[in-house]
Design a protein around this motif. Structure first.
Motif, PDB file in Angstrom:
ATOM      1  N   ARG A 286       0.976  -1.320  -0.187  1.00 13.59           N
ATOM      2  CA  ARG A 286       0.079  -0.637   0.246  1.00 13.59           C
ATOM      3  C   ARG A 286       0.565   1.387  -0.184  1.00 13.59           C
ATOM      4  O   ARG A 286       0.072   1.591  -0.755  1.00 13.59           O
ATOM      5  CB  ARG A 286      -1.200   0.212   1.007  1.00 13.59           C
ATOM      6  N   LYS A 287       1.849   1.184   0.735  1.00  7.06           N
ATOM      7  CA  LYS A 287       2.630   2.376   0.720  1.00  7.06           C
ATOM      8  C   LYS A 287       4.473   1.669  -0.052  1.00  7.06           C
ATOM      9  O   LYS A 287       4.541   0.611   0.261  1.00  7.06           O
ATOM     10  CB  LYS A 287       3.515   2.972   2.394  1.00  7.06           C
TER      11      LYS A 287
ATOM     12  N   SER B 110      -6.637   2.603  -4.116  1.00  6.31           N
ATOM     13  CA  SER B 110      -7.645   3.739  -3.206  1.00  6.31           C
ATOM     14  C   SER B 110      -8.923   4.179  -4.311  1.00  6.31           C
ATOM     15  O   SER B 110      -9.295   3.192  -5.694  1.00  6.31           O
ATOM     16  CB  SER B 110      -6.524   4.448  -3.920  1.00  6.31           C
TER      17      SER B 110
ATOM     18  N   ASP C 201      -1.432   5.763  -2.424  1.00  5.31           N
ATOM     19  CA  ASP C 201      -1.569   4.396  -2.213  1.00  5.31           C
ATOM     20  C   ASP C 201      -1.313   3.759  -3.934  1.00  5.31           C
ATOM     21  O   ASP C 201      -2.355   3.704  -4.736  1.00  5.31           O
ATOM     22  CB  ASP C 201      -2.981   3.904  -2.383  1.00  5.31           C
TER      23      ASP C 201
END
Length: 417
Positions: free
Chosen positions: A63-64, A416, A104
């Motif tokens: 996600r990151k 996202s 994201d």
């Protein structure tokens, strides 16, 4: 894969021999090991491979953005990166400027294998956060694409290194398409123009490029006939927060899983499709049945990038573009070459991907059991997206597909919105 027709022996007398069984078991173990364990290039997993070996590549963004580690033993032209899981490493977050929030990335998994084919002609490209164009209100767009080459891998390789750059250039230009209609209609028209212009530029570049990479073929010593028989299909998906834009040329396919139902976002360009047959015949060509319907009895797809220069204009480059608004029921998006779709239906592929992406599905995967028995090295479990792509690939291999297989599974629930 849409390759030029050649006679293939279909004898199955030695399929159950001990040698064949050992080869199949070795391929299964190798795929499980690649999915389950980080590899050391000097370890026993980097053993010599036979021509029938299956090569895999997996790409699992978090996600990151996290630091990525290369899997040892994978061919460089296939790629092969896997991001460590959040439970085993500390994320290195990019600096956040004032007024901005970290973006994201969508969760996705990739598997690309040579399978039982003699050579690898598939390529895959994934470019999260490709750019932040005006048409998307300065928000990031994510690029995914599968290319299935025929007559060699030079065109599919060129597409994998160039197509996303052309799309980015078109998006960053001032788009003039407008006209009447609602705001959504204007945006859709702009996206369709971007994808069509990108495919046109890609076809022109591939057609004018020699197999050795020279942009002016008369200046090299290569046989011009070698470049004239090569080409590649292309299925490309651009993901935004609000829309999914798919452009397809050839018989690769993109399928959206929405509330458990498979929704095709592309239509296979087969020569026996009524509208494609009519177009081919209008261009002066014929559709002959030689191990299936083929253009002039040669090519099993009716559209391709740089598709067999001798067969133009019967084999066209123009993509069909689908513009789909995202909804709450969207679960996943599957892009794959025809190596998967020749043996799996769109609905079955969606059912398998949904099962793997469910929260209650254990991420340890039964696929890893045999690999862990044969190799006791420590490892980390891949994400559910990779498990979905791996399971789809294994099922296609188990159904005796002899083609290259490339699969991208994008988790839309955890992307996202």
């Amino acid at each position: 894969m849409t390759e030029i027709y050649r006679t293939i022996s279909t004898g199955r007398g030695d399929d159950v021999s001990p040698t064949k069984c050992r080869e199949r078991r070795r391929r299964r173990i190798e795929m499980r090991r690649q999915a389950a364990v980080f590899g050391d290039p000097s370890s026993s997993r980097n053993r010599d491979r036979t021509d029938m070996e299956v090569y895999s590549s997996f790409d699992v963004p978090l996600r990151k953005q996290a630091r990525r580690s290369e899997i040892g033993g994978l061919p460089a032209d296939i790629g092969g990166f896997i991001a460590p899981s959040t439970s085993s490493c500390q994320l290195s977050e990019a600096p956040v400027w004032k007024g901005e929030e970290p973006e994201d990335e969508p969760l996705y998994g990739i598997v690309s294998v040579m399978g039982r084919s003699r050579k690898m002609e598939d390529t895959v490209t994934v470019k999260p956060n490709l750019c932040k164009p005006e048409v998307n209100r300065k928000r990031p767009v994510h690029f995914f694409s599968v290319y299935d080459g025929h007559g060699g891998s030079q065109v599919s390789t060129l597409c994998s290194t160039t197509m996303h750059t052309l799309v980015k250039e078109e998006l960053e230009q001032n788009l003039e398409e407008g006209g009447g209609g609602s705001e959504n209609d204007v945006v859709e028209k702009k996206w369709r123009g971007v994808m069509k212009r990108s495919f046109k530029r890609m076809d022109e570049m591939a057609t004018s490029t020699c197999v050795c990479g020279t942009s002016v073929p008369p200046l090299c010593n290569c046989d011009p006939r070698e470049a004239a028989i090569s080409g590649s299909t292309a299925v490309t998906a651009v993901l935004t927060q609000d829309h999914i834009v798919v452009a397809n040329t050839g018989d690769s396919r993109a399928v959206l899983c929405r509330s458990g139902m498979a929704i095709p976002l592309s239509n296979d360009h087969k020569p026996d499709r009524p509208d494609e047959r009519a177009r081919i015949e209008a261009a002066g060509g014929r559709v002959l049945v030689v191990d299936g319907a083929r253009v002039e009895g040669i090519l099993a797809t009716s559209r391709a990038i740089a598709g067999d220069r001798y067969l133009k204009p019967m084999v066209a480059w123009e993509p069909e573009v689908t513009f789909m608004r995202r909804e709450a029921g969207d679960e996943c998006l599957v892009l794959a070459s025809d190596g998967l779709w020749d043996v799996l239906s769109s609905q079955l592929a969606c059912d398998i991907a949904r099962f793997c992406l469910r929260e209650e599905t254990p991420s340890s995967l039964d696929l890893n059991r045999m690999a862990q028995e044969d190799d006791n090295d420590g490892g980390q479990n891949p994400s559910r997206s990779v498990l979905a792509a791996t399971l789809l690939t294994r099922l296609a291999l188990g159904r005796q597909n002899s083609d290259n297989i490339s699969v991208i599974v994008i988790d839309l629930k955890n992307s996202s919105q």
